[in-house]
Design a protein around this motif. Structure first.
Motif, PDB file in Angstrom:
ATOM      1  N   PRO A  57      13.606  10.837 -17.379  1.00 15.12           N
ATOM      2  CA  PRO A  57      14.981  10.561 -16.950  1.00 15.12           C
ATOM      3  C   PRO A  57      15.109  10.489 -15.427  1.00 15.12           C
ATOM      4  N   GLU A  58      14.389  11.340 -14.707  1.00 11.58           N
ATOM      5  CA  GLU A  58      14.464  11.350 -13.247  1.00 11.58           C
ATOM      6  C   GLU A  58      13.968  10.034 -12.653  1.00 11.58           C
ATOM      7  N   ILE A  59      12.804   9.559 -13.122  1.00  7.68           N
ATOM      8  CA  ILE A  59      12.249   8.304 -12.602  1.00  7.68           C
ATOM      9  C   ILE A  59      13.131   7.132 -13.016  1.00  7.68           C
ATOM     10  N   GLU A  65      18.669   3.225  -9.269  1.00  3.93           N
ATOM     11  CA  GLU A  65      19.151   3.247  -7.887  1.00  3.93           C
ATOM     12  C   GLU A  65      18.491   2.139  -7.068  1.00  3.93           C
ATOM     13  N   LEU A  66      17.190   1.941  -7.274  1.00  4.45           N
ATOM     14  CA  LEU A  66      16.469   0.889  -6.551  1.00  4.45           C
ATOM     15  C   LEU A  66      17.029  -0.489  -6.895  1.00  4.45           C
ATOM     16  N   GLY A 269       6.507   6.848 -11.310  1.00  2.00           N
ATOM     17  CA  GLY A 269       7.175   6.508 -10.063  1.00  2.00           C
ATOM     18  C   GLY A 269       6.236   6.134  -8.936  1.00  2.00           C
ATOM     19  N   ASN A 270       4.965   5.892  -9.244  1.00  4.39           N
ATOM     20  CA  ASN A 270       4.012   5.434  -8.236  1.00  4.39           C
ATOM     21  C   ASN A 270       4.100   3.923  -8.084  1.00  4.39           C
ATOM     22  N   LEU A 292       2.310   5.268  -1.617  1.00  2.00           N
ATOM     23  CA  LEU A 292       3.711   4.862  -1.750  1.00  2.00           C
ATOM     24  C   LEU A 292       4.246   5.237  -3.127  1.00  2.00           C
ATOM     25  N   THR A 293       5.408   5.876  -3.143  1.00  2.00           N
ATOM     26  CA  THR A 293       6.074   6.249  -4.389  1.00  2.00           C
ATOM     27  C   THR A 293       7.493   5.702  -4.393  1.00  2.00           C
ATOM     28  N   LEU A 294       8.106   5.744  -5.555  1.00  2.00           N
ATOM     29  CA  LEU A 294       9.494   5.299  -5.696  1.00  2.00           C
ATOM     30  C   LEU A 294      10.417   6.118  -4.804  1.00  2.00           C
TER      31      LEU A 294
END
Length: 331
Positions: A57-59, A65-66, A269-270, A292-294
């Motif tokens: 759910p978090e990712i 949002e992105l 989220g990577n 780099l991550t989300l």
């Protein structure tokens, strides 16, 4: 197991004579997880019914949002596993459609006949999703050999359901099919067939036998990663196959490579330059070398911060002959 001798394959950027660089990012390809109702022998994701990895759910919220924050994103491309089986599929579809993005779902078609997924064709049509569906051959024997007994007949039935809803006929309901060649069994390697000619053969056969219509056919090279890589290594064909792809390198494909204008995001989220780098755990990095991550991407408020694309020997698979990408032939 065969290991790749670094001296046997010319480094990709040595062949291109310059690093691969990013263009403006317009595509997000999101791998929602490895859960799938099939376990195809050519699957580079190594997905299957026993896999449990999927989006959290978090990712999912970070992805939404992105999507909302960056108008430059034109396409949200959802893949898996079977993306429909993994957490976050419908929230991401609805967020992307609300933000007026094109949404692609990469479907194996057979998922429509699994419990709790029977409404997917209607859901796709209602949301005007572009479907890119795997049908690695128009002949039953070849499909079932790659994907499992009975998959061909279920796939045909699924396409007929989609046709009844307007897919393949309505300009807002696009249905594209994907051809995958059989995994090489010996050193008699070959490139994918001519995409335009094969599309005509598919359309003729499927119409004559099943009254099926679709929009486009994409021919995709078997990239030597995932289950394809394991098989080739076990048969001592991995290095010879890479050498074959290298020998057919076509510089004319470089401009159109999918990694140039997309970001690939995994269920953790990577961030990666492409789906193949994701499966080989070759993450994208900032110029400083930081992974780099989300979360990092959101904090920087900039999608266009990758200078150089990470490359590997399997990049010759995308650049051999007419080229290969998630959208088929490049030339």
């Amino acid at each position: 197991m065969v290991t790749l001798n670094s001296q046997s394959i010319i480094p990709f950027t040595q062949t291109t004579k310059q690093p691969l660089t990013k263009q403006k990012i317009t595509v997000l390809q999101i791998n929602l997880g490895k859960r799938c109702n099939l376990a195809c022998n050519h699957c580079h994701v190594e997905a299957g019914p026993k896999r449990t990895e999927e989006l959290s759910p978090e990712i999912c919220q970070q992805l939404i949002e992105l999507i909302n924050r960056f108008p430059q994103i034109k396409t949200v491309d959802l893949t898996g596993g079977a993306p429909e089986m993994n957490y976050g599929f419908r929230p991401l579809v609805e967020a992307a459609k609300k933000a007026q993005k094109e949404v692609i779902v990469r479907s194996n078609l057979t998922i429509y006949f699994e419990p709790n997924f029977e409404d997917l064709p209607e859901y796709f049509a209602k949301n005007k999703l572009r479907i890119i569906a795997s049908l690695p051959c128009y002949l039953e024997g070849n499909v079932d050999k790659q994907r499992g007994k009975g998959v061909y007949n279920e796939s045909i039935h699924a396409i007929q359901l989609l046709n009844k809803l307007g897919y393949g006929n309505d300009s807002n309901l696009v249905l594209d099919l994907v051809y995958n060649p059989p995994i090489p069994r010996n050193e008699n390697f070959s490139l994918t067939p001519d995409q335009i000619k094969l599309e005509k053969d598919y359309k003729t056969f499927l119409w004559d036998n099943f009254k099926i219509v679709f929009n486009h056919l994409f021919t995709i090279t078997n990239i030597p990663i995932g289950r394809t890589k394991h098989y080739l290594q076990n048969q001592h064909l991995y290095v010879p196959y890479l050498k074959f792809l290298e020998s057919h390198y076509n510089p004319g494909t470089i401009e159109h490579l999918m990694c140039r204008n997309e970001l690939s995001i995994d269920y953790l989220g990577n961030i990666y330059d492409c789906d193949f780098n994701q499966m080989e755990n070759l993450p994208a990095t900032l110029p400083s070398g930081e992974k780099l991550t989300l979360e990092k991407l959101l904090s920087l408020e900039n999608l266009d911060i990758i200078n150089e694309i990470k490359t590997a020997p399997y990049c010759y698979g995308c650049t051999a002959g007419s080229g290969s990408s998630c959208g088929g032939s490049l030339i």
